[in-house]
Scaffold this active site. Structure first.
Site, PDB file in Angstrom:
ATOM      1  N   GLN A   9       0.844  -1.198   0.000  1.00 11.75           N
ATOM      2  CA  GLN A   9       0.000   0.000   0.000  1.00 11.75           C
ATOM      3  C   GLN A   9       0.879   1.247   0.000  1.00 11.75           C
ATOM      4  OE1 GLN A   9      -3.148  -0.689   2.719  1.00 11.75           O
ATOM      5  NE2 GLN A   9      -3.986   1.352   2.609  1.00 11.75           N
ATOM      6  N   SER A  88       4.337  -6.327   2.995  1.00 13.24           N
ATOM      7  CA  SER A  88       2.992  -6.265   3.589  1.00 13.24           C
ATOM      8  C   SER A  88       1.955  -6.841   2.614  1.00 13.24           C
ATOM      9  CB  SER A  88       2.675  -4.816   3.991  1.00 13.24           C
ATOM     10  OG  SER A  88       1.458  -4.738   4.683  1.00 13.24           O
ATOM     11  N   LEU A  89       1.068  -6.001   2.096  1.00  9.25           N
ATOM     12  CA  LEU A  89       0.082  -6.434   1.100  1.00  9.25           C
ATOM     13  C   LEU A  89       0.759  -7.169  -0.061  1.00  9.25           C
ATOM     14  CD1 LEU A  89      -2.557  -6.128  -0.728  1.00  9.25           C
ATOM     15  CD2 LEU A  89      -1.573  -3.951  -1.410  1.00  9.25           C
ATOM     16  N   ARG A 113      -9.087  -8.643   3.351  1.00  9.81           N
ATOM     17  CA  ARG A 113      -8.063  -8.051   4.226  1.00  9.81           C
ATOM     18  C   ARG A 113      -8.279  -6.536   4.336  1.00  9.81           C
ATOM     19  NH1 ARG A 113      -2.663  -5.802   3.495  1.00  9.81           N
ATOM     20  NH2 ARG A 113      -1.145  -6.642   4.987  1.00  9.81           N
ATOM     21  N   HIS A 195       0.066  -3.599  11.116  1.00  9.48           N
ATOM     22  CA  HIS A 195       1.183  -4.394  11.673  1.00  9.48           C
ATOM     23  C   HIS A 195       1.456  -4.068  13.144  1.00  9.48           C
ATOM     24  CE1 HIS A 195       1.840  -6.099   7.773  1.00  9.48           C
ATOM     25  NE2 HIS A 195       1.794  -4.886   7.270  1.00  9.48           N
ATOM     26  N   GLN A 244       0.738 -12.125   9.986  1.00 14.15           N
ATOM     27  CA  GLN A 244       1.315 -10.929   9.361  1.00 14.15           C
ATOM     28  C   GLN A 244       0.641  -9.614   9.752  1.00 14.15           C
ATOM     29  OE1 GLN A 244       0.397  -9.029   5.904  1.00 14.15           O
ATOM     30  NE2 GLN A 244       2.155  -9.694   4.710  1.00 14.15           N
TER      31      GLN A 244
END
Length: 291
Positions: A9, A88-89, A113, A195, A244
């Site tokens: 992102q 991440s994503l 998500r 996170h 995660q």
């Protein structure tokens, strides 16, 4: 060895993916399939939308995922990853690229998500901040000294960490980081504390969706954010993907491990060039390219 990396992102931009849609029949077919799966024309927002429209979490995450995955699929025979990782994503894009997830399942999970994270963000005021110029252990120590929830969330490269947590705790931590010698500590324009423990409600919601999804044995290992190590076992990948959301992104450590394991070329697949920039900061000798 060829390593392919996938952004997260923040890499989105107006017009993303439009050239793929217009020049590749396969890309067009996949984008239209995505519109169907999501139930709205995400392509209209990606190609013509404003920065504000693109910034909505329910749009941003599928948009970045689609740009990355469809670009990888249009590379055809040239796309032969020997290791993959995503920030991440981007880990979801990496898992489609190495065959762990199907295109459809990957997109559905990314959409779920995004919505789960959006909901979690609305429960408690929370945010993230970038901290520049401090060693990792100093950032961790400062976070531990603050009342309230604030943790190191993204280890992007040496001297560049992102912290995450309750808004007041993050603000206090920023002041303490500056006092500890940080060059900068600034609040980021994000929807919430990704996170960090603040994402626990989203983790629970996403866990059920991940558990119900088929994960295949990948064609090459994925270096996961949670472990910063090569993982090829489908069940282990699943477990790490669930953790995660509330765990830090160990990007620095992942790249270092990929280099130690023989990565000679890092190709960034998707919008922007952020990861290529971080990789050269992690290792000045690293060779990077953009797909």
């Amino acid at each position: 060895m060829k390593a392919y990396v996938f952004p997260g992102q923040g890499a989105q931009f107006t017009g993303m993916g439009k050239d793929l849609y217009e020049t590749s029949a396969l890309a067009k077919e996949l984008f239209e399939k995505a519109n169907e799966i999501l139930g709205f024309r995400i392509t209209d927002i990606m190609f013509e939308g404003t920065a504000e429209e693109l910034k909505e979490t329910k749009v941003t995450q599928p948009a970045v995922f689609l740009h990355s995955v469809i670009l990888a699929k249009t590379l055809g025979e040239d796309f032969k990853p020997e290791m993959v990782a995503g920030h991440s994503l981007g880990e979801f894009s990496a898992l489609v690229a190495n065959g762990t997830l199907s295109f459809e399942d990957g997109l559905k999970l990314v959409s779920q998500r995004a919505l789960a994270m959006q909901k979690a963000c609305e429960i408690t005021p929370s945010t993230m901040a970038a901290v520049l110029g401090l060693a990792d252990h100093v950032v961790e120590e400062v976070c531990a000294s603050i009342d309230g929830v604030v943790v190191a969330a993204n280890y992007n490269c040496p001297g560049q960490l992102v912290i995450s947590g309750e808004t007041t705790a993050v603000e206090k931590a920023c002041e303490a980081m500056k006092a500890a010698g940080a060059k900068r500590a600034l609040i980021l324009p994000v929807g919430g504390a990704f996170h960090s423990p603040m994402m626990e409600p989203a983790r629970e919601e996403l866990a059920a969706a991940i558990e119900a999804t088929t994960f295949a044995t990948p064609i090459c290992p994925v270096y996961q954010n949670v472990t910063a190590s090569a993982v090829s076992d489908a069940n282990e990948i699943k477990k790490n993907l669930i953790i995660q959301l509330t765990a830090p992104v160990k990007w620095t450590q992942s790249v270092q491990q990929m280099i130690a394991d023989g990565a000679t070329l890092f190709t960034e697949v998707g919008p922007g060039k952020v990861l290529a920039g971080l990789i050269t900061k992690i290792d000045k000798e690293a060779v990077t390219a953009n797909a």
